[in-house]
Design a protein around this motif. Structure first.
Motif, PDB file in Angstrom:
ATOM      1  N   VAL A  18       0.841  -1.198   0.000  1.00  0.00           N
ATOM      2  CA  VAL A  18       0.000   0.000   0.000  1.00  0.00           C
ATOM      3  C   VAL A  18       0.877   1.249   0.000  1.00  0.00           C
ATOM      4  O   VAL A  18       0.604   2.228  -0.711  1.00  0.00           O
ATOM      5  CB  VAL A  18      -0.949  -0.007   1.212  1.00  0.00           C
ATOM      6  N   THR A  19       1.939   1.229   0.783  1.00  0.00           N
ATOM      7  CA  THR A  19       2.853   2.372   0.847  1.00  0.00           C
ATOM      8  C   THR A  19       3.460   2.675  -0.510  1.00  0.00           C
ATOM      9  O   THR A  19       3.463   3.824  -0.974  1.00  0.00           O
ATOM     10  CB  THR A  19       3.969   2.096   1.864  1.00  0.00           C
ATOM     11  N   ILE A  20       3.983   1.645  -1.167  1.00  0.00           N
ATOM     12  CA  ILE A  20       4.585   1.840  -2.490  1.00  0.00           C
ATOM     13  C   ILE A  20       3.542   2.337  -3.475  1.00  0.00           C
ATOM     14  O   ILE A  20       3.813   3.216  -4.311  1.00  0.00           O
ATOM     15  CB  ILE A  20       5.239   0.527  -2.973  1.00  0.00           C
ATOM     16  N   GLY A  21       2.331   1.787  -3.392  1.00  0.00           N
ATOM     17  CA  GLY A  21       1.269   2.235  -4.283  1.00  0.00           C
ATOM     18  C   GLY A  21       0.924   3.696  -4.081  1.00  0.00           C
ATOM     19  O   GLY A  21       0.726   4.444  -5.060  1.00  0.00           O
ATOM     20  N   GLY A  80      -3.813  16.725  -4.882  1.00  0.00           N
ATOM     21  CA  GLY A  80      -4.252  15.387  -4.475  1.00  0.00           C
ATOM     22  C   GLY A  80      -3.119  14.390  -4.506  1.00  0.00           C
ATOM     23  O   GLY A  80      -2.974  13.553  -3.597  1.00  0.00           O
ATOM     24  N   GLY A  81      -2.286  14.482  -5.558  1.00  0.00           N
ATOM     25  CA  GLY A  81      -1.130  13.596  -5.615  1.00  0.00           C
ATOM     26  C   GLY A  81      -0.168  13.846  -4.471  1.00  0.00           C
ATOM     27  O   GLY A  81       0.382  12.897  -3.888  1.00  0.00           O
ATOM     28  N   SER A  82       0.024  15.115  -4.112  1.00  0.00           N
ATOM     29  CA  SER A  82       0.907  15.438  -2.992  1.00  0.00           C
ATOM     30  C   SER A  82       0.380  14.855  -1.685  1.00  0.00           C
ATOM     31  O   SER A  82       1.156  14.365  -0.853  1.00  0.00           O
ATOM     32  CB  SER A  82       1.048  16.960  -2.867  1.00  0.00           C
ATOM     33  N   VAL A  83      -0.947  14.900  -1.500  1.00  0.00           N
ATOM     34  CA  VAL A  83      -1.542  14.335  -0.285  1.00  0.00           C
ATOM     35  C   VAL A  83      -1.293  12.824  -0.229  1.00  0.00           C
ATOM     36  O   VAL A  83      -0.983  12.266   0.836  1.00  0.00           O
ATOM     37  CB  VAL A  83      -3.051  14.656  -0.236  1.00  0.00           C
ATOM     38  N   LEU A  84      -1.428  12.150  -1.368  1.00  0.00           N
ATOM     39  CA  LEU A  84      -1.149  10.705  -1.396  1.00  0.00           C
ATOM     40  C   LEU A  84       0.310  10.422  -1.042  1.00  0.00           C
ATOM     41  O   LEU A  84       0.601   9.471  -0.305  1.00  0.00           O
ATOM     42  CB  LEU A  84      -1.465  10.140  -2.778  1.00  0.00           C
ATOM     43  N   VAL A  85       1.221  11.239  -1.567  1.00  0.00           N
ATOM     44  CA  VAL A  85       2.642  11.043  -1.257  1.00  0.00           C
ATOM     45  C   VAL A  85       2.888  11.236   0.232  1.00  0.00           C
ATOM     46  O   VAL A  85       3.616  10.445   0.863  1.00  0.00           O
ATOM     47  CB  VAL A  85       3.510  12.013  -2.080  1.00  0.00           C
ATOM     48  N   ILE A  86       2.285  12.266   0.824  1.00  0.00           N
ATOM     49  CA  ILE A  86       2.480  12.511   2.259  1.00  0.00           C
ATOM     50  C   ILE A  86       1.923  11.348   3.080  1.00  0.00           C
ATOM     51  O   ILE A  86       2.524  10.910   4.070  1.00  0.00           O
ATOM     52  CB  ILE A  86       1.826  13.846   2.667  1.00  0.00           C
ATOM     53  N   GLY A  87       0.774  10.805   2.650  1.00  0.00           N
ATOM     54  CA  GLY A  87       0.246   9.620   3.329  1.00  0.00           C
ATOM     55  C   GLY A  87       1.194   8.445   3.225  1.00  0.00           C
ATOM     56  O   GLY A  87       1.404   7.705   4.204  1.00  0.00           O
ATOM     57  N   GLY A  88       1.787   8.247   2.047  1.00  0.00           N
ATOM     58  CA  GLY A  88       2.764   7.172   1.891  1.00  0.00           C
ATOM     59  C   GLY A  88       3.990   7.387   2.764  1.00  0.00           C
ATOM     60  O   GLY A  88       4.513   6.439   3.362  1.00  0.00           O
ATOM     61  N   LEU A  89       4.440   8.642   2.878  1.00  0.00           N
ATOM     62  CA  LEU A  89       5.607   8.931   3.727  1.00  0.00           C
ATOM     63  C   LEU A  89       5.303   8.668   5.196  1.00  0.00           C
ATOM     64  O   LEU A  89       6.182   8.221   5.956  1.00  0.00           O
ATOM     65  CB  LEU A  89       6.050  10.383   3.530  1.00  0.00           C
TER      66      LEU A  89
END
Length: 429
Positions: free
Chosen positions: A91-94, A117-126
């Motif tokens: 999930v993190t990599i995704g 929105g993409g930035s928010v997904l990246v921050i969630g992954g981080l």
């Protein structure tokens, strides 16, 4: 069916995703982003366009996914503990891959809201990367390694702040856009010179001695490198945000000190290297890329510092030509050197498959690193002095080496298990 009174028992193998599968997928996705970045750079330079997309495909995509894949792995390896569940890691990599793609596509084509929105997904992954890095360290089986933990957590914090600034700027949030002349260089120093470089440094502390067969040991050069790499980039970013030239100079100076300390640490490790008797070509690719990358980082930081000291503007400062040594010479080259060593070491397979992977990754072991670094030098020099043929020639060499490196990585990851030859059974006496 029974045969001769005995049932034929066949072992049942359950397909299960493991940490090794996660790392293999991370390597493949990171390599794909690197190819996309190289292709975007070739297209935009040939058409006279900007290199923003190529830069962010390399940083947010290739580097971001590599960080999400391997930062937790190095942490749990040093601590001797188990990784977090593989589905959570996937999930993190995704999140990192999808978020990076949306952020770049949003700025280039789809609009600021998509980029945010993409930035928010990246921050969630981080955030998940941080959890997966720290959670296993609460009860380590081996001794603690605080320097790695500190560098990794600070790198994640810097990257999250930099991504947030970029996303808000792309979305047109007024407080950020009005101050963007000061925040853009802060964004660059937090992400590329800060988070990505700090992650590479924290990994090199243990990866370089592992590759070279040397003992891992603390030293004054390591302490100097750690101080400069931890303090310098965020201090410089603060100076840019405040438009305070002395603070920028202090931060860039400390970063340069950290880069020089890093070179000294790698040089000392090279001096103490073990004497291997096999697979020299495979080791050569990893060692040459890793060692050369540290030199490009120090040269780029020195050039940035000289630019500020000689009266270069602090407001609206940009990477410009420095993107070539920092992204291609440093970040991407360290990535290639790392995956050359790691792919046969941490991905699924038998010893026979890993040996075949090492042979694949050893292809053109002298030509690829030399071509890569000559290309970086020519491209940087050509862009810096406005010599287009020189820049194009260097870019072509660099792109050829990058494409070859990714192709060899993907071929190595696709290697099947070698067939096991079984001899004919002897007739019963």
């Amino acid at each position: 069916m029974p045969d001769g009174g005995h049932a034929a028992v066949r072992p049942q193998h359950r397909s299960r995703v493991t940490e090794r599968h996660v790392l293999a997928l991370g390597l493949a996705i990171s390599g794909t982003f690197l190819v996309a970045a190289a292709a975007a750079a070739v297209v935009t330079v040939a058409s006279g366009g900007g290199t923003w997309a190529a830069l962010h495909l390399a940083l947010a995509g290739a580097a971001g996914v590599a960080i999400g894949s391997f930062m937790p792995h190095f942490a749990i390896t040093l601590a001797g503990t188990r990784p977090q569940p593989a589905p959570q890691r996937l999930v993190t990599i995704g999140l990192l891959a999808a978020g990076s793609t949306l952020a770049v596509a949003g700025v280039a084509l789809l609009g600021g809201r998509v980029a945010l929105g993409g930035s928010v997904l990246v921050i969630g992954g981080l955030a998940l990367v941080g959890w997966q890095t720290v959670a296993p360290l609460r009860s380590p089986l081996a001794r603690r390694h605080p320097i790695v933990t500190i560098t990794y957590l600070l790198a994640l914090a810097e990257l999250a702040i930099g991504v947030l600034l970029g996303g808000l700027g792309a979305a047109g949030w007024d407080p950020v856009t009005r101050a963007w002349a000061a925040l853009r260089p802060a964004h660059a120093w937090l992400t590329l010179l800060g988070a990505v470089s700090l992650t590479i440094f924290g990994t090199l502390i243990y990866l370089a001695p592992t590759i070279l067969g040397a003992r891992i040991r603390a030293s004054r050069t390591l302490a100097v490198a750690a101080t400069g790499m931890l303090v310098g980039p965020p201090l410089a970013a603060l100076g840019f945000a405040l438009l305070a030239t002395p603070v920028v100079v202090a931060g860039a100076g400390l970063t340069l000190l950290g880069g020089l300390g890093q070179i000294a640490y790698v040089a000392d490790t090279l001096r103490r290297r073990g004497r291997y008797t096999s697979e020299h070509d495979w080791r050569r690719v990893a060692v040459w890329h890793l060692a050369a990358g540290t030199g490009w980082f120090a040269l780029a930081v020195a050039a940035a510092l000289v630019g500020v000291l000689t009266g270069g503007p602090v407001a609206a400062w940009s990477l410009g030509a420095l993107a070539i040594p920092l992204v291609a010479g440093w970040m991407a080259q360290e990535l290639v050197g790392s995956w050359t060593h790691l792919a046969p070491s941490v991905t699924p397979g038998s010893p026979g498959r890993h040996a075949a992977q090492r042979r694949t990754l050893a292809g053109a072991s002298r030509v690829r690193p030399i071509t890569w670094n000559v290309g970086v030098g020519l491209a940087w020099g050509g862009v810096a002095v406005g010599a287009t043929p020189l820049a194009v020639g260097g870019g072509a060499l660099l792109a050829a080496s990058a494409f070859a490196s990714v192709v060899l990585l993907l071929r190595a990851l696709a290697r099947p298990e070698p067939r096991v030859r079984t001899g004919a059974s002897a007739p019963a006496g």
